[in-house]
Design an enzyme around this catalytic site. Structure first.
Site, PDB file in Angstrom:
ATOM      1  N   MET A 144      13.398 103.759 -31.669  1.00 56.31           N
ATOM      2  CA  MET A 144      13.569 104.037 -33.087  1.00 56.31           C
ATOM      3  C   MET A 144      12.263 103.854 -33.848  1.00 56.31           C
ATOM      4  O   MET A 144      11.942 104.624 -34.744  1.00 56.31           O
ATOM      5  CB  MET A 144      14.642 103.101 -33.656  1.00 56.31           C
ATOM      6  CG  MET A 144      14.954 103.298 -35.112  1.00 56.31           C
ATOM      7  SD  MET A 144      16.208 102.087 -35.627  1.00 56.31           S
ATOM      8  CE  MET A 144      16.644 102.732 -37.233  1.00 56.31           C
ATOM      9  N   LEU A 198      14.678 108.239 -41.502  1.00 55.07           N
ATOM     10  CA  LEU A 198      15.896 107.640 -40.990  1.00 55.07           C
ATOM     11  C   LEU A 198      17.132 108.235 -41.663  1.00 55.07           C
ATOM     12  O   LEU A 198      18.095 108.618 -40.996  1.00 55.07           O
ATOM     13  CB  LEU A 198      15.830 106.128 -41.191  1.00 55.07           C
ATOM     14  CG  LEU A 198      16.935 105.274 -40.575  1.00 55.07           C
ATOM     15  CD1 LEU A 198      16.375 103.922 -40.167  1.00 55.07           C
ATOM     16  CD2 LEU A 198      18.059 105.061 -41.591  1.00 55.07           C
ATOM     17  N   LEU A 203      22.096 109.723 -36.681  1.00 58.34           N
ATOM     18  CA  LEU A 203      22.132 108.291 -36.954  1.00 58.34           C
ATOM     19  C   LEU A 203      23.011 107.956 -38.151  1.00 58.34           C
ATOM     20  O   LEU A 203      23.871 107.075 -38.086  1.00 58.34           O
ATOM     21  CB  LEU A 203      20.713 107.777 -37.204  1.00 58.34           C
ATOM     22  CG  LEU A 203      20.577 106.285 -37.455  1.00 58.34           C
ATOM     23  CD1 LEU A 203      20.882 105.502 -36.187  1.00 58.34           C
ATOM     24  CD2 LEU A 203      19.174 105.956 -37.943  1.00 58.34           C
ATOM     25  N   ARG A 241      11.184 107.591 -33.239  1.00 55.10           N
ATOM     26  CA  ARG A 241      12.036 108.556 -33.942  1.00 55.10           C
ATOM     27  C   ARG A 241      11.725 108.615 -35.432  1.00 55.10           C
ATOM     28  O   ARG A 241      11.818 109.687 -36.034  1.00 55.10           O
ATOM     29  CB  ARG A 241      13.507 108.162 -33.715  1.00 55.10           C
ATOM     30  CG  ARG A 241      14.529 109.133 -34.267  1.00 55.10           C
ATOM     31  CD  ARG A 241      14.473 110.469 -33.562  1.00 55.10           C
ATOM     32  NE  ARG A 241      15.448 111.384 -34.143  1.00 55.10           N
ATOM     33  CZ  ARG A 241      15.219 112.145 -35.215  1.00 55.10           C
ATOM     34  NH1 ARG A 241      14.059 112.085 -35.832  1.00 55.10           N
ATOM     35  NH2 ARG A 241      16.159 112.955 -35.669  1.00 55.10           N
ATOM     36  N   TYR A 242      11.370 107.476 -36.036  1.00 50.29           N
ATOM     37  CA  TYR A 242      11.223 107.460 -37.494  1.00 50.29           C
ATOM     38  C   TYR A 242       9.887 106.915 -37.978  1.00 50.29           C
ATOM     39  O   TYR A 242       9.659 106.859 -39.185  1.00 50.29           O
ATOM     40  CB  TYR A 242      12.348 106.624 -38.128  1.00 50.29           C
ATOM     41  CG  TYR A 242      13.710 106.975 -37.614  1.00 50.29           C
ATOM     42  CD1 TYR A 242      14.256 108.241 -37.848  1.00 50.29           C
ATOM     43  CD2 TYR A 242      14.452 106.073 -36.856  1.00 50.29           C
ATOM     44  CE1 TYR A 242      15.506 108.584 -37.354  1.00 50.29           C
ATOM     45  CE2 TYR A 242      15.705 106.407 -36.365  1.00 50.29           C
ATOM     46  CZ  TYR A 242      16.215 107.667 -36.605  1.00 50.29           C
ATOM     47  OH  TYR A 242      17.443 108.010 -36.108  1.00 50.29           O
ATOM     48  N   CYS A 256      24.778 107.932 -28.566  1.00 50.17           N
ATOM     49  CA  CYS A 256      24.365 109.229 -29.118  1.00 50.17           C
ATOM     50  C   CYS A 256      23.533 109.050 -30.383  1.00 50.17           C
ATOM     51  O   CYS A 256      22.729 109.915 -30.728  1.00 50.17           O
ATOM     52  CB  CYS A 256      25.592 110.073 -29.436  1.00 50.17           C
ATOM     53  SG  CYS A 256      26.572 110.506 -27.981  1.00 50.17           S
ATOM     54  N   HIS A 292      23.472  95.677 -32.096  1.00 54.24           N
ATOM     55  CA  HIS A 292      23.630  96.476 -33.314  1.00 54.24           C
ATOM     56  C   HIS A 292      24.983  97.168 -33.292  1.00 54.24           C
ATOM     57  O   HIS A 292      25.378  97.752 -32.287  1.00 54.24           O
ATOM     58  CB  HIS A 292      22.517  97.507 -33.412  1.00 54.24           C
ATOM     59  CG  HIS A 292      22.227  97.920 -34.815  1.00 54.24           C
ATOM     60  ND1 HIS A 292      23.156  98.541 -35.616  1.00 54.24           N
ATOM     61  CD2 HIS A 292      21.106  97.794 -35.569  1.00 54.24           C
ATOM     62  CE1 HIS A 292      22.609  98.788 -36.794  1.00 54.24           C
ATOM     63  NE2 HIS A 292      21.376  98.334 -36.796  1.00 54.24           N
ATOM     64  N   ASP A 323      10.922  92.265 -30.408  1.00 57.54           N
ATOM     65  CA  ASP A 323      11.200  91.830 -31.783  1.00 57.54           C
ATOM     66  C   ASP A 323      11.060  92.995 -32.753  1.00 57.54           C
ATOM     67  O   ASP A 323      10.281  93.932 -32.552  1.00 57.54           O
ATOM     68  CB  ASP A 323      10.228  90.722 -32.191  1.00 57.54           C
ATOM     69  CG  ASP A 323      10.705  89.348 -31.763  1.00 57.54           C
ATOM     70  OD1 ASP A 323      11.930  89.108 -31.833  1.00 57.54           O
ATOM     71  OD2 ASP A 323       9.851  88.532 -31.366  1.00 57.54           O
ATOM     72  N   GLU A 339      15.529  93.442 -37.128  1.00 59.33           N
ATOM     73  CA  GLU A 339      16.861  92.886 -36.880  1.00 59.33           C
ATOM     74  C   GLU A 339      16.810  91.482 -36.276  1.00 59.33           C
ATOM     75  O   GLU A 339      17.730  90.691 -36.475  1.00 59.33           O
ATOM     76  CB  GLU A 339      17.680  93.819 -35.980  1.00 59.33           C
ATOM     77  CG  GLU A 339      18.297  95.010 -36.697  1.00 59.33           C
ATOM     78  CD  GLU A 339      17.303  96.147 -36.882  1.00 59.33           C
ATOM     79  OE1 GLU A 339      16.164  96.019 -36.400  1.00 59.33           O
ATOM     80  OE2 GLU A 339      17.670  97.166 -37.494  1.00 59.33           O
ATOM     81  N   GLU A 385      16.913  89.606 -39.917  1.00 61.46           N
ATOM     82  CA  GLU A 385      18.369  89.450 -40.007  1.00 61.46           C
ATOM     83  C   GLU A 385      18.867  88.224 -39.245  1.00 61.46           C
ATOM     84  O   GLU A 385      19.618  87.417 -39.789  1.00 61.46           O
ATOM     85  CB  GLU A 385      19.064  90.715 -39.493  1.00 61.46           C
ATOM     86  CG  GLU A 385      20.575  90.644 -39.639  1.00 61.46           C
ATOM     87  CD  GLU A 385      21.264  91.932 -39.235  1.00 61.46           C
ATOM     88  OE1 GLU A 385      22.497  91.926 -39.160  1.00 61.46           O
ATOM     89  OE2 GLU A 385      20.561  92.935 -38.986  1.00 61.46           O
ATOM     90  N   CYS A 428      30.471 113.198 -25.286  1.00 58.87           N
ATOM     91  CA  CYS A 428      31.568 112.379 -25.797  1.00 58.87           C
ATOM     92  C   CYS A 428      32.796 113.259 -25.981  1.00 58.87           C
ATOM     93  O   CYS A 428      32.673 114.427 -26.386  1.00 58.87           O
ATOM     94  CB  CYS A 428      31.186 111.745 -27.132  1.00 58.87           C
ATOM     95  SG  CYS A 428      29.837 110.547 -27.031  1.00 58.87           S
TER      96      CYS A 428
END
Length: 423
Positions: A63, A79, A85, A152-153, A189, A265, A342, A345, A349, A401
Site C-alpha cells: 500500500m 487512496l 479499496l 499503490r498510493y 481483493c 486490519h 511498521d 497502524e 493506532e 470471489c
C-alpha cells in the site's frame, strides 16, 4: 490509519502466496523470433554469467505511505480514488477528493507524531534488497535479482516502478522476467487485488495493446505473481520469536496468563460477504503461530481500523483491550499479524491510541518484522520456491470471489494466470 480518526488505514498490508507458489520465466531461445517485425528492437536484457535465466526483477508490492507530511494529501487522494479499496459508488470522483482534503490536516498531525512520515518505504526497500542478496546465492541460475518497490498510493508508484523496469532493460522488446511479490501475507481483493489491478493497468499502457497494438507483444516483460503466503514456516517463525521475546519481559509468575491479541486490519462486512479470502487466511496465520509457540496462552484474533457507520469485521482491537482491562486483565500483548513492517497502524493506532490510552505497563506490542533476519530469509525462501516452480500464480488467485462483479478483476486474473505459457 488510526481506527477512530480516519479511513486512511482501510485495509492495509496483507495477503500473498504460500511457499509452493511460483514460476520460471525465460526468453525465447531464438531471439530472432521476436525481432522479425522490428529489426531495430534492442537485444534481450543482458544475461549475468552466473545465471542462465537472469536477471530477474523482484517487485515488492504494498500500500505504501507518505514519507513526509507534505505527501499526505497526495497519498489520501490516491487512496480515496481507489474503488477496490474504498468503493464510494457513482460519486467516487467527487467524494474521494473531498474526503481526502478534509482528512489531510488530521492525518498530517498523526504522521508528525510518529516521526514526520511513514517508515514503510525504508523498510520495503531494505527488505527487498536484502532478500535479493540471499537469492543471488541460493538461486544463481536466475541471478542477478534486482529489487524494486511498487506502492499503490505513495512513491514509488506502480507507474514509476514500471517505467524504471523498462529503463533498466526489462521489457519493451527486450524480454526479461519480473516477479510481483505482494507484501500482504494474506490475500484480499482490497489490497493484493488492487495492487495487481494497478500493475496490470500499467503493463497494458506501457507494453500491452494500448502501447503496441498487441495483447501480448513479443519482448514484453514476462510476469509471475507471489500472491499469498499466510502460513510459510519462516513467517510463522519470525512472528513466534518476536512473541516469545515479548513474553520474556513479563515476570515469570505472570507470564503464562498473558493474553495474546493478534490484530489485523479489518474489512467491511460487504467485502467479507462477497467471499474475500482474507479473514480465513489471517486466521490460518494465527493458528500456525499459536501451534509454533505451543498453544500455551489464551489468545484471540481481533481487528483494527474500522471506519464509518457500516458493519465491519470484529471484534475491534481497541474495544477488546478496553473490555479486558475493565475485567482486570491488564497483561496483554498486541501482535500486528497482517503487517510486515511498521507503519501508521502500528506506530500510531496501536502504540499511541490503544496502548497509550490503556495506561497499563502490562499492555505491550511485539516488535514489527522490519529488518528481522528470520523474516528476510523467509522472503528469500518463498521467492526461491516460486522461481523453481514454473507456475505464474497460486491456484487460489485465479478463483474469483463468489460475489465478485468486477470485470477488471476478472481480466487481471486471466492475464497473470495466462503468463504460465511463457514460463
Amino acid at each position: 490509519m488510526a481506527l477512530r480518526t480516519t479511513p486512511l488505514a482501510q485495509l492495509c498490508k496483507r495477503a500473498t502466496l504460500s511457499s509452493s507458489s511460483a514460476s520460471t520465466l525465460t526468453w525465447p531461445a531464438n531471439s530472432s523470433s521476436w525481432r522479425r517485425n522490428n529489426a531495430t528492437v534492442a537485444p534481450p536484457v543482458t544475461q549475468d554469467s552466473t545465471g542462465s535465466k537472469g536477471p530477474t526483477a523482484m517487485v515488492f508490492m504494498n500500500m505504501g505511505g507518505p514519507s513526509t507530511t507534505d505527501e499526505v494529501g497526495d497519498f489520501l487522494s490516491r487512496l480515496f480514488a481507489d474503488k477496490d479499496l474504498i468503493p464510494l459508488g457513482r460519486l467516487q470522483n467527487y467524494l474521494g477528493p473531498l474526503i481526502a482534503r478534509r482528512r489531510t490536516p488530521k492525518i498530517q498531525k498523526q504522521y508528525a507524531e510518529i516521526g514526520g512520515g511513514s517508515p514503510i518505504r525504508k523498510w520495503s526497500e531494505y527488505q527487498a534488497a536484502e532478500m535479493c542478496k540471499i537469492l543471488d546465492k541460493i538461486s544463481p541460475e536466475t541471478a542477478p535479482h534486482k529489487p524494486y518497490v511498487a506502492f499503490r498510493y505513495a512513491d514509488p508508484l506502480t507507474e514509476e516502478m514500471y517505467t524504471k523496469l523498462i529503463a533498466d532493460g526489462f521489457g519493451a522488446g527486450k524480454g526479461g522476467r519480473a516477479v510481483a511479490f505482494t507484501q500482504y501475507p494474506q490475500y484480499s481483493c482490497s489490497t493484493t487485488g488492487s495492487s495487481l489491478n494497478e500493475l496490470w493497468k500499467w503493463r497494458n499502457r506501457l507494453e500491452g495493446k494500448r502501447a503496441t497494438g498487441e495483447v501480448d507483444p513479443e519482448g514484453a516483460i514476462k510476469w509471475s505473481v507471489i500472491d499469498r503466503w499466510p502460513v510459510h514456516p519462516g513467517l510463522v517463525e519470525a512472528f513466534a520469536r518476536n512473541i516469545e521475546a515479548t513474553l520474556a519481559t513479563y515476570p515469570e509468575e505472570r507470564r503464562d496468563k498473558v493474553i495474546l491479541l493478534f490484530s489485523a486490519h479489518s474489512l467491511p462486512m460487504s467485502v467479507v460477504n462477497r467471499g474475500d479470502p482474507y479473514p480465513a487466511e489471517v486466521g490460518a496465520t494465527v493458528h500456525a503461530v499459536m501451534h509454533r509457540i505451543g498453544m500455551q496462552h489464551p489468545y484471540r484474533l481481533v481487528w483494527q481500523s474500522q471506519v464509518g457507520p457500516q458493519p465491519w469485521l470484529g471484534a475491534q482491537t481497541s474495544d477488546t483491550v478496553e473490555n479486558l482491562i475493565k475485567k482486570g486483565q491488564t497483561d496483554i500483548i498486541l501482535i500486528p499479524i497482517a503487517f510486515t513492517s511498521d507503519h501508521i497502524e502500528t506506530l500510531y493506532e496501536l502504540d499511541k491510541e490503544i496502548i497509550g490510552e490503556a495506561g497499563h505497563e502490562g499492555v505491550k506490542r511485539v516488535e514489527s518484522l522490519n529488518g528481522n533476519p528470520v523474516f528476510i530469509q523467509a522472503l528469500a525462501d518463498i521467492a526461491k520456491a516460486h522461481l523453481d516452480s514454473g507456475i505464474s500464480c497460486s491456484p487460489q488467485m485465479s478463483l474469483r470471489c463468489p460475489g465478485c462483479v468486477s470485470e477488471r478483476c476478472a481480466e487481471q486474473k486471466k492475464f497473470f494466470a495466462g503468463q504460465v505459457q511463457h514460463l
